[in-house]
Design a protein around this motif. Structure first.
Motif, PDB file in Angstrom:
ATOM      1  N   VAL A 100     -31.711  21.072  -5.133  1.00 36.48           N
ATOM      2  CA  VAL A 100     -30.965  22.336  -5.188  1.00 36.48           C
ATOM      3  C   VAL A 100     -30.003  22.437  -3.998  1.00 36.48           C
ATOM      4  CG1 VAL A 100     -31.178  24.854  -5.040  1.00 36.48           C
ATOM      5  CG2 VAL A 100     -32.695  23.558  -6.543  1.00 36.48           C
ATOM      6  N   ILE A 101     -30.478  22.071  -2.822  1.00 37.01           N
ATOM      7  CA  ILE A 101     -29.607  22.090  -1.637  1.00 37.01           C
ATOM      8  C   ILE A 101     -28.429  21.142  -1.848  1.00 37.01           C
ATOM      9  CG2 ILE A 101     -29.459  21.441   0.804  1.00 37.01           C
ATOM     10  CD1 ILE A 101     -32.315  22.556   1.112  1.00 37.01           C
ATOM     11  N   GLY A 102     -28.694  19.966  -2.381  1.00 34.57           N
ATOM     12  CA  GLY A 102     -27.621  19.004  -2.647  1.00 34.57           C
ATOM     13  C   GLY A 102     -26.598  19.540  -3.630  1.00 34.57           C
ATOM     14  N   ILE A 103     -27.055  20.167  -4.703  1.00 38.40           N
ATOM     15  CA  ILE A 103     -26.130  20.736  -5.693  1.00 38.40           C
ATOM     16  C   ILE A 103     -25.278  21.826  -5.065  1.00 38.40           C
ATOM     17  CG2 ILE A 103     -26.003  22.125  -7.801  1.00 38.40           C
ATOM     18  CD1 ILE A 103     -28.457  20.466  -8.781  1.00 38.40           C
ATOM     19  N   ILE A 104     -25.902  22.700  -4.297  1.00 38.17           N
ATOM     20  CA  ILE A 104     -25.152  23.775  -3.634  1.00 38.17           C
ATOM     21  C   ILE A 104     -24.108  23.191  -2.690  1.00 38.17           C
ATOM     22  CG2 ILE A 104     -25.334  25.668  -1.963  1.00 38.17           C
ATOM     23  CD1 ILE A 104     -28.113  26.270  -3.237  1.00 38.17           C
ATOM     24  N   GLU A 105     -24.516  22.227  -1.875  1.00 39.91           N
ATOM     25  CA  GLU A 105     -23.573  21.624  -0.939  1.00 39.91           C
ATOM     26  C   GLU A 105     -22.448  20.905  -1.681  1.00 39.91           C
ATOM     27  OE1 GLU A 105     -25.964  21.019   3.197  1.00 39.91           O
ATOM     28  OE2 GLU A 105     -26.108  19.370   1.766  1.00 39.91           O
ATOM     29  N   GLY A 106     -22.779  20.216  -2.766  1.00 44.86           N
ATOM     30  CA  GLY A 106     -21.748  19.531  -3.547  1.00 44.86           C
ATOM     31  C   GLY A 106     -20.719  20.492  -4.100  1.00 44.86           C
ATOM     32  N   ILE A 107     -21.173  21.608  -4.624  1.00 41.23           N
ATOM     33  CA  ILE A 107     -20.249  22.614  -5.153  1.00 41.23           C
ATOM     34  C   ILE A 107     -19.388  23.185  -4.031  1.00 41.23           C
ATOM     35  CG2 ILE A 107     -20.113  24.912  -6.201  1.00 41.23           C
ATOM     36  CD1 ILE A 107     -22.632  24.060  -7.855  1.00 41.23           C
ATOM     37  N   ILE A 108     -20.001  23.454  -2.889  1.00 46.48           N
ATOM     38  CA  ILE A 108     -19.235  23.964  -1.742  1.00 46.48           C
ATOM     39  C   ILE A 108     -18.168  22.949  -1.320  1.00 46.48           C
ATOM     40  CG2 ILE A 108     -19.367  24.547   0.716  1.00 46.48           C
ATOM     41  CD1 ILE A 108     -22.115  25.831   0.108  1.00 46.48           C
ATOM     42  N   LEU A 123     -19.687  14.640  -5.187  1.00 45.01           N
ATOM     43  CA  LEU A 123     -20.425  14.006  -6.286  1.00 45.01           C
ATOM     44  C   LEU A 123     -21.730  13.381  -5.803  1.00 45.01           C
ATOM     45  CD1 LEU A 123     -17.470  12.439  -8.308  1.00 45.01           C
ATOM     46  CD2 LEU A 123     -18.806  14.497  -8.845  1.00 45.01           C
ATOM     47  N   LEU A 124     -21.703  12.785  -4.624  1.00 43.78           N
ATOM     48  CA  LEU A 124     -22.956  12.254  -4.066  1.00 43.78           C
ATOM     49  C   LEU A 124     -23.968  13.382  -3.853  1.00 43.78           C
ATOM     50  CD1 LEU A 124     -21.667   9.666  -1.435  1.00 43.78           C
ATOM     51  CD2 LEU A 124     -22.923   9.171  -3.540  1.00 43.78           C
ATOM     52  N   ILE A 137     -33.848  13.691   7.308  1.00 44.77           N
ATOM     53  CA  ILE A 137     -34.705  14.821   6.935  1.00 44.77           C
ATOM     54  C   ILE A 137     -34.722  14.991   5.419  1.00 44.77           C
ATOM     55  CG2 ILE A 137     -34.928  17.348   7.007  1.00 44.77           C
ATOM     56  CD1 ILE A 137     -33.855  17.166   9.927  1.00 44.77           C
ATOM     57  N   MET A 138     -33.527  15.001   4.799  1.00 44.81           N
ATOM     58  CA  MET A 138     -33.460  15.181   3.348  1.00 44.81           C
ATOM     59  C   MET A 138     -34.132  14.020   2.621  1.00 44.81           C
ATOM     60  SD  MET A 138     -29.785  16.924   2.516  1.00 44.81           S
ATOM     61  CE  MET A 138     -30.272  17.502   0.884  1.00 44.81           C
ATOM     62  N   LEU A 139     -33.926  12.814   3.096  1.00 44.03           N
ATOM     63  CA  LEU A 139     -34.544  11.642   2.473  1.00 44.03           C
ATOM     64  C   LEU A 139     -36.059  11.712   2.572  1.00 44.03           C
ATOM     65  CD1 LEU A 139     -34.190   8.863   1.147  1.00 44.03           C
ATOM     66  CD2 LEU A 139     -34.040   7.897   3.443  1.00 44.03           C
ATOM     67  N   ALA A 140     -36.570  12.031   3.755  1.00 47.04           N
ATOM     68  CA  ALA A 140     -38.021  12.096   3.951  1.00 47.04           C
ATOM     69  C   ALA A 140     -38.648  13.194   3.102  1.00 47.04           C
ATOM     70  CB  ALA A 140     -38.339  12.321   5.427  1.00 47.04           C
ATOM     71  N   ILE A 147     -27.992  11.358   0.404  1.00 48.42           N
ATOM     72  CA  ILE A 147     -26.967  10.316   0.438  1.00 48.42           C
ATOM     73  C   ILE A 147     -25.625  10.868   0.922  1.00 48.42           C
ATOM     74  CG2 ILE A 147     -25.711   8.602  -0.932  1.00 48.42           C
ATOM     75  CD1 ILE A 147     -28.751   8.028  -0.519  1.00 48.42           C
ATOM     76  N   HIS A 148     -25.294  12.090   0.522  1.00 42.64           N
ATOM     77  CA  HIS A 148     -24.022  12.684   0.962  1.00 42.64           C
ATOM     78  C   HIS A 148     -24.006  12.921   2.467  1.00 42.64           C
ATOM     79  CE1 HIS A 148     -26.726  16.054   0.298  1.00 42.64           C
ATOM     80  NE2 HIS A 148     -25.897  16.871   0.922  1.00 42.64           N
TER      81      HIS A 148
END
Length: 84
Positions: free
Chosen positions: A55-63, A11-12, A34-37, A21-22
């Motif tokens: 988009v990377i966060g959504i993909i990782e969250g689904i995975i 969810l994060l 890196i993601m924050l910057a 954040i995740h």
């Protein structure tokens, strides 16, 4: 080793993934920074970086959420697989 909850990480990643954040939650400090910057710099410069990190966060969250608890623990907590 601390037990990380896949639901929280997933969810994060989906909702705050563009800020990394995740990654902070899972203990991946370098990747989180890196993601924050990129997310923050991108949001100031037309939003492209934030969109890509989102988009990377959504993909990782689904995975994360589609893995079994055991797979999640083994791959992302024990073996520290940092990207996808």
């Amino acid at each position: 080793m601390e037990n990380k909850q896949k639901m929280v990480a997933g969810l994060l990643a989906i909702f705050l993934g563009w800020l990394g954040i995740h990654k902070f939650y899972l203990g991946y400090k370098k990747e989180a920074i890196i993601m924050l910057a990129v997310g923050l710099a991108g949001s100031l410069l037309c939003g492209l970086g934030a969109a890509v990190m989102g988009v990377i966060g959504i993909i990782e969250g689904i995975i994360y959420l589609t893995k079994s608890d055991e797979e999640f623990q083994e791959i992302y907590v024990n073996n520290q697989k940092t990207w996808f």
